[in-house]
Write a protein that holds these residues in place. Structure first.
Motif, PDB file in Angstrom:
ATOM      1  N   TRP A  45      47.624 -14.481 -26.140  1.00  0.00           N
ATOM      2  CA  TRP A  45      48.087 -15.805 -25.692  1.00  0.00           C
ATOM      3  C   TRP A  45      47.913 -16.040 -24.200  1.00  0.00           C
ATOM      4  O   TRP A  45      48.775 -16.597 -23.536  1.00  0.00           O
ATOM      5  N   GLU A  46      46.778 -15.643 -23.698  1.00  0.00           N
ATOM      6  CA  GLU A  46      46.476 -15.962 -22.306  1.00  0.00           C
ATOM      7  C   GLU A  46      45.970 -17.402 -22.219  1.00  0.00           C
ATOM      8  O   GLU A  46      45.307 -17.899 -23.133  1.00  0.00           O
ATOM      9  N   GLY A  47      46.292 -18.069 -21.145  1.00  0.00           N
ATOM     10  CA  GLY A  47      45.833 -19.434 -20.943  1.00  0.00           C
ATOM     11  C   GLY A  47      44.371 -19.469 -20.513  1.00  0.00           C
ATOM     12  O   GLY A  47      43.749 -18.434 -20.255  1.00  0.00           O
ATOM     13  N   THR A  56      43.257 -17.127 -25.254  1.00  0.00           N
ATOM     14  CA  THR A  56      43.174 -16.164 -26.350  1.00  0.00           C
ATOM     15  C   THR A  56      44.218 -16.497 -27.408  1.00  0.00           C
ATOM     16  O   THR A  56      45.153 -17.266 -27.165  1.00  0.00           O
ATOM     17  N   ASP A  57      44.067 -15.888 -28.597  1.00  0.00           N
ATOM     18  CA  ASP A  57      45.004 -16.156 -29.682  1.00  0.00           C
ATOM     19  C   ASP A  57      45.992 -15.003 -29.833  1.00  0.00           C
ATOM     20  O   ASP A  57      46.104 -14.149 -28.949  1.00  0.00           O
ATOM     21  N   THR A 233      50.100 -21.695 -36.918  1.00  0.00           N
ATOM     22  CA  THR A 233      51.384 -21.019 -37.100  1.00  0.00           C
ATOM     23  C   THR A 233      52.187 -21.001 -35.809  1.00  0.00           C
ATOM     24  O   THR A 233      53.424 -21.056 -35.825  1.00  0.00           O
ATOM     25  N   TYR A 234      51.477 -20.958 -34.684  1.00  0.00           N
ATOM     26  CA  TYR A 234      52.147 -20.857 -33.381  1.00  0.00           C
ATOM     27  C   TYR A 234      52.058 -22.157 -32.586  1.00  0.00           C
ATOM     28  O   TYR A 234      52.225 -22.154 -31.360  1.00  0.00           O
ATOM     29  N   ILE A 235      51.803 -23.265 -33.287  1.00  0.00           N
ATOM     30  CA  ILE A 235      51.564 -24.510 -32.554  1.00  0.00           C
ATOM     31  C   ILE A 235      52.803 -24.982 -31.818  1.00  0.00           C
ATOM     32  O   ILE A 235      52.717 -25.660 -30.791  1.00  0.00           O
ATOM     33  N   GLY A 236      53.985 -24.611 -32.301  1.00  0.00           N
ATOM     34  CA  GLY A 236      55.206 -24.991 -31.601  1.00  0.00           C
ATOM     35  C   GLY A 236      55.399 -24.238 -30.293  1.00  0.00           C
ATOM     36  O   GLY A 236      56.058 -24.730 -29.373  1.00  0.00           O
ATOM     37  N   VAL A 237      54.815 -23.047 -30.208  1.00  0.00           N
ATOM     38  CA  VAL A 237      54.965 -22.215 -29.005  1.00  0.00           C
ATOM     39  C   VAL A 237      53.751 -22.367 -28.088  1.00  0.00           C
ATOM     40  O   VAL A 237      53.896 -22.423 -26.861  1.00  0.00           O
ATOM     41  N   HIS A 238      52.573 -22.416 -28.672  1.00  0.00           N
ATOM     42  CA  HIS A 238      51.333 -22.551 -27.902  1.00  0.00           C
ATOM     43  C   HIS A 238      50.533 -23.753 -28.425  1.00  0.00           C
ATOM     44  O   HIS A 238      49.495 -23.575 -29.085  1.00  0.00           O
ATOM     45  N   PRO A 239      50.995 -24.951 -28.167  1.00  0.00           N
ATOM     46  CA  PRO A 239      50.333 -26.141 -28.746  1.00  0.00           C
ATOM     47  C   PRO A 239      48.900 -26.348 -28.270  1.00  0.00           C
ATOM     48  O   PRO A 239      48.086 -26.920 -28.984  1.00  0.00           O
ATOM     49  N   TRP A 240      48.574 -25.871 -27.082  1.00  0.00           N
ATOM     50  CA  TRP A 240      47.232 -26.087 -26.538  1.00  0.00           C
ATOM     51  C   TRP A 240      46.169 -25.318 -27.315  1.00  0.00           C
ATOM     52  O   TRP A 240      44.998 -25.717 -27.359  1.00  0.00           O
ATOM     53  N   SER A 241      46.560 -24.192 -27.953  1.00  0.00           N
ATOM     54  CA  SER A 241      45.565 -23.332 -28.594  1.00  0.00           C
ATOM     55  C   SER A 241      44.890 -24.010 -29.784  1.00  0.00           C
ATOM     56  O   SER A 241      43.680 -23.892 -29.982  1.00  0.00           O
TER      57      SER A 241
END
Length: 295
Positions: A45-47, A56-57, A233-241
């Motif tokens: 989860w790097e920007g 990264t995912d 699955t992680y869109i609430g935490v990392h919406p940009w990904s």
């Protein structure tokens, strides 16, 4: 036709986006910024950065590299499904328009039944039976949309088949195949082009949707749909990904849809006549016009 196509904003947009897609797919065959399948648990989860353009995912995979590798899948699905849909559509159109009456009527009933099944549902059914793979997705979408092309083009082909020049060609001894490929298909090309572009757009959406559900390309094949499934699955935490694969799918589907409209506009004699009349300062009925003055 190319000049008229590029004179329309939608045509320019479609050509630029699809041209860029093909170039990126070719580049991904020999180079990607990083290994698209390499997991790196130390860089989760790097920007966006110079090392990871889109970040990264959850597994530490480089999203930009995976997206770049996924362009190959997108191009392969679009071209493969479009080719199969074209062949199936032309064959069914010929059978439903140029054969004996009882064959035409039977084909019409069969097309009406088959076209009732949505393309994505048909693809899901075939992948559930034969297993999820890229080849099954391409064949299922191509067959399904080939039926749609035949259903839409049947009326136009029959109208052209009753024209004077087709009657003259038959009277001069041209066979059924010659009439089909010399007169019917070329004159129905704008309609086929629109339907073909829709088939390719549907194929991209179907592959992404099936991969999202786990029925599409295998685990060793990069797919925008499977990446979107992993990231949502992680869109609430990392919406940009999830923005990157979603935007890529939407952009390509929009370009394919707009390409068909732009080609139809560029090849429609009525529209091109109006364009030439507007450029010459004349109305299509031959009357002259003056800017700012209405007749």
């Amino acid at each position: 036709m190319i000049r008229r196509l590029l004179s329309r904003p939608t045509g320019v947009f479609a050509v630029v986006v699809l041209g860029l897609l093909v170039v990126l797919a070719a580049v991904s065959l020999v180079w990607t910024p990083q290994d698209p399948f390499r997991a790196d648990p130390f860089h989760q989860w790097e920007g966006p950065s110079a090392a990871h353009w889109f970040g990264t995912d959850a597994a530490g995979r480089d999203i930009a590299s995976y997206l770049l590798a996924g362009t190959r899948t997108t191009v392969l699905v679009a071209v493969g499904s479009g080719a199969i849909a074209s062949v199936v559509g032309i064959v069914l159109t010929a059978v439903g328009s140029l054969t004996a009456r009882w064959v035409r009527e039977g084909t019409a009933v069969l097309l009406d039944i088959l076209v009732a099944f949505p393309t994505l549902l048909t693809a899901m059914l075939l992948t559930a039976i034969f297993g999820g793979s890229l080849g099954v997705v391409i064949v299922s979408v191509g067959l399904s949309f080939g039926v749609t092309i035949a259903r839409v083009a049947r009326g136009e082909i029959r109208r052209i088949a009753r024209s004077d020049y087709v009657t003259a060609a038959r009277a001069s001894g041209v066979g059924g195949g010659g009439v089909l490929f010399r007169h019917l298909v070329p004159n129905a090309a704008p309609l086929f082009t629109v339907q073909l572009s829709l088939a390719m757009a549907t194929a991209v959406l179907a592959e992404a949707g099936l991969s999202y559900l786990g029925y599409g390309a295998g685990s060793g094949t990069a797919s925008w749909g499977s990446l979107l499934s992993d990231l949502q699955t992680y869109i609430g935490v990392h919406p940009w990904s999830a923005t990157w694969p979603g935007a890529a799918i939407a952009l390509v589907v929009a370009a394919l849809s707009l390409l068909g409209d732009a080609v139809r506009d560029a090849t429609d004699p009525r529209l091109t006549t109006n364009d030439r009349a507007a450029g010459d300062g004349r109305r299509p009925d031959g009357a002259t016009t003056t800017p700012g003055v209405t007749a």
